[in-house]
Design a protein around this motif. Structure first.
Motif, PDB file in Angstrom:
ATOM      1  N   TYR A 150      49.154  36.139  33.826  1.00 42.16           N
ATOM      2  CA  TYR A 150      48.380  36.719  32.730  1.00 42.16           C
ATOM      3  C   TYR A 150      47.089  37.336  33.249  1.00 42.16           C
ATOM      4  CZ  TYR A 150      46.379  37.187  28.079  1.00 42.16           C
ATOM      5  OH  TYR A 150      45.849  37.685  26.925  1.00 42.16           O
ATOM      6  N   PHE A 151      46.421  36.644  34.176  1.00 44.05           N
ATOM      7  CA  PHE A 151      45.138  37.158  34.669  1.00 44.05           C
ATOM      8  C   PHE A 151      45.269  37.917  35.988  1.00 44.05           C
ATOM      9  CE2 PHE A 151      43.705  33.542  32.021  1.00 44.05           C
ATOM     10  CZ  PHE A 151      42.939  34.275  31.138  1.00 44.05           C
ATOM     11  N   ASP A 152      46.532  38.192  36.393  1.00 44.91           N
ATOM     12  CA  ASP A 152      46.756  38.883  37.659  1.00 44.91           C
ATOM     13  C   ASP A 152      46.154  38.133  38.833  1.00 44.91           C
ATOM     14  OD1 ASP A 152      48.359  40.972  36.991  1.00 44.91           O
ATOM     15  OD2 ASP A 152      46.695  42.236  36.332  1.00 44.91           O
ATOM     16  N   LEU A 153      46.228  36.823  38.815  1.00 42.83           N
ATOM     17  CA  LEU A 153      45.705  36.022  39.928  1.00 42.83           C
ATOM     18  C   LEU A 153      46.862  35.288  40.585  1.00 42.83           C
ATOM     19  CD1 LEU A 153      42.553  34.521  38.220  1.00 42.83           C
ATOM     20  CD2 LEU A 153      42.571  36.169  40.090  1.00 42.83           C
ATOM     21  N   ASP A 154      46.628  34.858  41.811  1.00 43.03           N
ATOM     22  CA  ASP A 154      47.648  34.092  42.503  1.00 43.03           C
ATOM     23  C   ASP A 154      47.823  32.747  41.809  1.00 43.03           C
ATOM     24  OD1 ASP A 154      49.427  33.078  44.213  1.00 43.03           O
ATOM     25  OD2 ASP A 154      48.082  32.894  45.929  1.00 43.03           O
ATOM     26  N   ALA A 155      49.085  32.386  41.556  1.00 39.13           N
ATOM     27  CA  ALA A 155      49.349  31.130  40.851  1.00 39.13           C
ATOM     28  C   ALA A 155      48.758  29.943  41.605  1.00 39.13           C
ATOM     29  CB  ALA A 155      50.849  30.953  40.670  1.00 39.13           C
ATOM     30  N   ASN A 156      48.765  30.025  42.956  1.00 40.58           N
ATOM     31  CA  ASN A 156      48.258  28.895  43.737  1.00 40.58           C
ATOM     32  C   ASN A 156      46.767  28.680  43.530  1.00 40.58           C
ATOM     33  OD1 ASN A 156      50.510  27.776  44.991  1.00 40.58           O
ATOM     34  ND2 ASN A 156      50.635  29.567  46.338  1.00 40.58           N
ATOM     35  N   LEU A 157      46.045  29.777  43.296  1.00 44.34           N
ATOM     36  CA  LEU A 157      44.614  29.664  43.012  1.00 44.34           C
ATOM     37  C   LEU A 157      44.414  28.885  41.709  1.00 44.34           C
ATOM     38  CD1 LEU A 157      41.693  30.543  43.684  1.00 44.34           C
ATOM     39  CD2 LEU A 157      42.082  32.544  42.249  1.00 44.34           C
ATOM     40  N   ILE A 158      45.209  29.224  40.715  1.00 44.30           N
ATOM     41  CA  ILE A 158      45.112  28.528  39.425  1.00 44.30           C
ATOM     42  C   ILE A 158      45.461  27.053  39.610  1.00 44.30           C
ATOM     43  CG2 ILE A 158      45.898  28.526  37.034  1.00 44.30           C
ATOM     44  CD1 ILE A 158      44.672  31.117  37.563  1.00 44.30           C
ATOM     45  N   ARG A 159      46.512  26.795  40.407  1.00 44.18           N
ATOM     46  CA  ARG A 159      46.910  25.406  40.646  1.00 44.18           C
ATOM     47  C   ARG A 159      45.770  24.635  41.295  1.00 44.18           C
ATOM     48  NH1 ARG A 159      52.210  27.838  42.677  1.00 44.18           N
ATOM     49  NH2 ARG A 159      53.392  27.902  40.740  1.00 44.18           N
ATOM     50  N   PHE A 160      45.155  25.285  42.281  1.00 42.15           N
ATOM     51  CA  PHE A 160      44.042  24.672  43.001  1.00 42.15           C
ATOM     52  C   PHE A 160      42.919  24.342  42.022  1.00 42.15           C
ATOM     53  CE2 PHE A 160      40.108  25.207  45.494  1.00 42.15           C
ATOM     54  CZ  PHE A 160      40.316  24.209  46.428  1.00 42.15           C
ATOM     55  N   LEU A 161      42.568  25.322  41.189  1.00 35.94           N
ATOM     56  CA  LEU A 161      41.497  25.106  40.213  1.00 35.94           C
ATOM     57  C   LEU A 161      41.851  23.959  39.271  1.00 35.94           C
ATOM     58  CD1 LEU A 161      40.459  28.763  39.305  1.00 35.94           C
ATOM     59  CD2 LEU A 161      39.215  27.097  40.675  1.00 35.94           C
ATOM     60  N   PHE A 162      43.107  23.915  38.881  1.00 35.73           N
ATOM     61  CA  PHE A 162      43.540  22.853  37.970  1.00 35.73           C
ATOM     62  C   PHE A 162      43.351  21.477  38.617  1.00 35.73           C
ATOM     63  CE2 PHE A 162      45.556  24.988  34.418  1.00 35.73           C
ATOM     64  CZ  PHE A 162      45.528  23.980  33.486  1.00 35.73           C
TER      65      PHE A 162
END
Lengths: 360, 108
Positions: A123-135
């Protein structure tokens, strides 16, 4: 080596190799999306299928019984993209060139757990792994609160089931290659299923494949086509209800188990002793019946909410469960209020038990 | 004229319905006939475009079809013009002549 898929077109079987089948499915899914609300959609799809079948027949002979991927691509190339009947004259651009409206979906195909992070990433055009890391960081800093957030999102965000939804999750234009790639990826995942151990998901996927295969064998009835999506908002609500019903059924199960154990150990439930000296087995039986009467309709509701949330079809409506539950409750309440006999009988249950016991 | 092909796609698209009605007006045809007849013209088109368009024309009661058994396979839909369709074709023809004469006269 490729697997062969048999499909039924107007009563005639055709064999396609698997990539040809993927391509054809993607083509028809796009056709359905392009036709949108066309009132004659079903008929047009049937015509298109017939046209594909006629063209397939041209490639087959006594010595060749399977349509290959290259041939299917040629056929679909000849067919050309399906255009909606109503051209958008009112300044609205044709949908084929315009990226579809972006929406938040879970992407189960690219998932580590339930696809929440990859959906947000898309949705935000970001790497999924970055989102996972943030989570993970957020979960650590909030001492686990974000795990709950993740679980809530798992229920609330609908998972992208159709190719169109998958495209909408990325905000990408909807093209066949992407759909085919995705089908391939999912197939690869399916074949080395043990690698990740998401057996449950695999099973669900296999089930949906089976359902799809069945609906295809039944002659491509458009009604049973893979995409029968409920609206996005409806699915968010269905997800919410699935969440609530899951919690309620889980709580009910726990309450049932606690009651059962306390009944077995102390002969009483939450300080309430079964009236008189009624036998323990009878109290347990009543408890089980009460649990079943409450749990089965709730189970219906939960399962149908899940089905609606994931865009799958459920053969029993959620209304079934609600109606059963209401009927059980209303029946009891009405009988207690309106029928003096029932009221007396209900009050006499202890005596009844005693009599039953004496009989034995 | 490959360049003209690209440039005037919108023009052709707008006139496709006209061309289609004209083809159907000559005799009863089925989709493969229509495609073959149009293939050599600037209005060459494909099933993906044709079926939705035919279905729209049928909804507007300009064309109708009937099933005809074929020797080589399943029955086919043969399309023909309705009276309303003939009326529309006449109107389109008249309007088209009006447009072309207007355009020719504009330059003078």
């Amino acid at each position: 080596m490729e697997r062969v898929v048999t499909i039924n077109l107007n009563g005639n079987p055709y064999q396609l190799d698997e990539s040809a089948y993927d391509a054809l499915r993607a083509y028809l899914a796009r056709a359905e999306a392009a036709l949108g609300a066309d009132p004659d959609k079903a008929e047009i799809i049937r015509d298109l299928e017939q046209a594909v079948a006629d063209k397939c027949a041209g490639y087959l002979s006594a010595h060749k019984s399977v349509v290959a991927a290259a041939e299917m691509n040629a056929i679909l190339g000849e067919m050309g993209p399906v255009e909606g009947a109503e051209p958008h004259d009112d300044g609205e651009p044709a949908q084929s060139n315009e990226p579809p409206h972006k929406r938040l979906y879970r992407l189960a195909g690219d998932s580590k757990i339930a696809g929440v992070c990859s959906g947000i990433g898309a949705y935000f055009d970001l790497d999924a792994n970055l989102i996972r890391f943030l989570f993970i960081i957020a979960a650590l800093f909030t001492s686990g609160f974000f795990i709950l957030v993740y679980i809530a999102m798992m229920f609330l965000i609908p998972s992208a089931q159709t190719s169109a939804e998958w495209a909408a999750a990325h905000g990408a234009p909807f093209n066949a290659q992407e759909v085919i790639d995705r089908a391939k990826r999912e197939y690869a995942r399916f074949t080395d299923g043990s690698a990740r151990g998401w057996r449950r998901e695999q099973r669900a996927w296999r089930r949906s494949m089976r359902e799809q295969a069945q609906s295809w064998r039944h002659g491509w009835e458009p009604a049973a086509a893979p995409a029968s999506p409920v609206g996005y908002v409806a699915r968010v609500f269905a997800g919410l209800f699935a969440f609530v019903f899951s919690i309620v059924t889980a709580a009910l199960l726990i309450a049932f188990l606690i009651a059962l154990f306390s009944l077995l150990n102390t002969g009483a439930v939450l300080g309430w002793t079964p009236p008189g000296d009624s036998p323990n087995w009878l109290a347990i039986a009543v408890l089980c019946i009460a649990y079943a009467a409450l749990a089965s309709p709730l189970g219906y509701l939960r399962r149908s909410s899940y089905a609606a949330a994931s865009g799958r079809r459920f053969h029993h409506g959620g209304a079934d469960g609600l109606v059963t539950l209401l009927a059980v409750l209303a029946g009891g309440a009405l009988a207690y209020q309106l029928l003096p006999d029932f009221r007396e009988w209900a009050r006499d249950i202890p005596d009844l038990w005693r009599t039953i016991r004496l009989e034995f | 004229m490959p360049q003209a092909d690209e440039q005037f796609a919108g023009l052709r698209k707008g006139l496709l319905e006209f061309a289609l009605l004209t083809v159907i007006s000559v005799e009863r045809v089925y989709v493969a006939d229509i495609l073959a007849l149009l293939a050599e013209t600037p209005f060459a088109t494909q099933e993906g475009t044709l079926y939705p368009l035919l279905s729209k024309l049928r909804r507007e009661e300009l064309v109708d079809y009937e099933w005809v058994e074929s020797e080589a396979g399943p029955p086919r839909k043969y399309y023909s013009l309705t009276d309303k369709g003939r009326g529309r074709l006449g109107d389109l023809g008249a309007y088209w002549r009006h447009l072309t004469t207007t355009l020719e006269n504009l330059g003078r």
